[in-house]
Enzyme design. Structure first.
Site, mmCIF file in Angstrom:
data_model
loop_
_atom_site.group_PDB
_atom_site.id
_atom_site.type_symbol
_atom_site.label_atom_id
_atom_site.label_comp_id
_atom_site.label_asym_id
_atom_site.label_seq_id
_atom_site.Cartn_x
_atom_site.Cartn_y
_atom_site.Cartn_z
ATOM 1 N N HIS A 417 35.572 49.972 -13.270
ATOM 2 C CA HIS A 417 34.197 50.213 -13.700
ATOM 3 C C HIS A 417 33.408 48.909 -13.836
ATOM 4 C CE1 HIS A 417 31.028 52.697 -14.843
ATOM 5 N NE2 HIS A 417 31.503 53.300 -15.921
ATOM 6 N N ASP A 421 29.942 51.561 -10.427
ATOM 7 C CA ASP A 421 29.308 52.433 -11.414
ATOM 8 C C ASP A 421 29.657 53.890 -11.122
ATOM 9 O OD1 ASP A 421 28.094 50.347 -12.781
ATOM 10 O OD2 ASP A 421 26.319 50.384 -11.492
#
Length: 446
Positions: A417, A421
């Site tokens: 992450h 995204d």
């Protein structure tokens, strides 16, 4: 003159390994090019061959840790092969020939087109030495590597027709027998599952040998590969912000394509059209559509990758390996299938090369072959993401307002992450779903 046998360099990141097994004994006469020992490192297991002919003296026992460049044996080139013994009928040239043939035949462990003569034990060849006529005890003549393979697979070596010298059972004989047993046990229902469910099933891993009576626990040293896997998985969890997103895919279209074209594909290319080539192509398609996923973090920089080398996770008896299929954007389905089959076989036979495991941009892991319904795979760091495939099952879904049964598979995308995204991750997974449900998209790049 004695020539030193040294542990060869295996790559910049490998400094040591475990001398897993010797194929010869001290005092044996070895031929140049003959396989003499196996070395297990934290990445691969490789075989070492004699560089000269002569009598070998072993200086390091099996299962000991050795450093790169360390002397593990010497070969006396001035010594000649001993006279042939009438009692045992063994010749050193026979040893070389059997080992050479073992190396050459080791690559056919997963070949489904073996002759019937390979499948039927030949008691005469097994029990009688070629020259002396004496019965050979398969257990007593096993090499350390062959004995280890027999213990791990559970194969009864007394029923095998050995291909080695004087009917000796080799490691490859045992691996082939284990694969034949798995294949024959599953062949009947495997084709049925492939037709009805579209999911190729693999037989479970062999059961571990039973502990000795009265023992409540047993201990053994972790192999270098298992230690490396453990370290790698922990590092991936600690050095990335890992998150998993899920989706499901209807496999009907791919299954229909395979059923329609399977015979022609096999006739043309000599291999079956599997699901992994579809998913490899779908991942390549998605990486082009969402280039943010085809990148990695190095320090304070984001490195964008403009090539499509896809890793395919392969389970072996020594642990998980991820060989890399190169330039998937430039290969057709047959080339990808052949690469996957070749790498998987090399990994399971312990013949994978370091270069085969390096440089991937993304990994696909198929837990569905073991029956997994859903999982959260761990990324193959420093790669930013991994796709987890799962079991195909008929499930009720709503299509055009009607409840129908369709062959469905859950997909799991674990990603870093820090780099990717949620929007990119979900879009990436949807692109894979769309390509599998409508494979024509792969042809038109849409």
């Amino acid at each position: 003159m004695a020539t030193e046998v040294k542990v060869p360099a295996m790559g910049e990141s490998i400094s040591s390994g475990i001398l897993a097994a010797w194929h010869v004994k001290s005092g044996d006469y070895v031929e140049e090019g003959q396989t003499i020992y196996e070395l297990e490192t934290d990445k691969i297991t490789s075989e070492a061959n004699a560089e000269v002919s002569g009598v070998i003296t072993i200086e390091v026992e099996a299962d000991e840790e050795v450093e790169i460049g360390q002397v593990v044996a010497t070969i006396d080139e001035s010594a000649s092969a001993g006279p042939k013994s009438e009692s045992d009928g063994e010749s050193e040239s026979g040893t070389s020939a059997s080992d050479d043939s073992e190396d050459k035949e080791g690559g056919s462990g997963e070949d489904d087109n073996r002759s019937d003569s390979e499948e039927q034990p030949n008691k005469d060849g097994q029990e009688l030495a070629a020259s002396g006529g004496k019965k050979v005890d398969p257990e007593a003549t096993l090499s350390p590597a062959a004995r280890k393979a027999a213990e791990e697979t559970g194969v009864d070596v007394s029923k095998l027709n050995g291909s080695g010298k004087d009917g000796r059972v080799t490691k490859d004989d045992i691996l082939k027998a284990a694969e034949k047993a798995d294949s024959s046990q599953k062949s009947g229902d495997r084709s049925q599952r492939t037709d009805d469910r579209g999911q190729k099933s693999e037989s479970p891993a062999p059961a571990p040998s039973a502990p000795k009576s009265g023992e409540r626990e047993t201990r053994k040293k972790m192999s270098p590969l298992r230690k490396k896997i453990a370290e790698h998985l922990v590092n991936a969890s600690q050095q990335s912000a890992m998150l998993t997103t899920f989706n499901e895919v209807d496999m009907s279209a791919v299954m229909k394509l395979r059923k329609t074209h399977q015979d022609a594909f096999v006739e043309r290319h000599g291999i079956k059209l599997g699901f992994m080539s579809f998913f490899t192509k779908a991942v390549t398609h998605a990486l082009k559509a969402v280039p943010e996923v085809n990148a990695r973090i190095e320090g304070n920089e984001v490195v964008s990758q403009h090539y499509y080398d896809i890793g395919v996770a392969v389970g072996t008896d020594k642990g998980l390996m991820v060989p890399v299929v190169r330039e998937c954007d430039q290969k057709d389905f047959a080339q990808i299938e052949k690469d996957i089959i070749g790498y998987a076989k090399a990994a399971r036979d312990g013949k994978i090369q370091m270069s085969d495991l390096q440089g991937g941009v993304f990994t696909i892991s198929n837990g569905g072959i073991y029956g997994s319904m859903l999982s959260t795979p761990i990324i193959n760091f420093p790669q930013p993401a991994i796709l987890g495939l799962h079991n195909i099952q008929q499930r009720a879904v709503v299509i055009d307002g009607e409840v129908v049964a369709r062959p469905m598979m859950y997909l799991a995308l674990s990603y870093d992450h820090r780099l990717i995204d949620g929007k990119e991750a979900v879009t990436f997974l949807v692109k894979i779903k769309e390509a599998i449900e409508d494979p024509a998209r792969l042809l038109f790049g849409i």
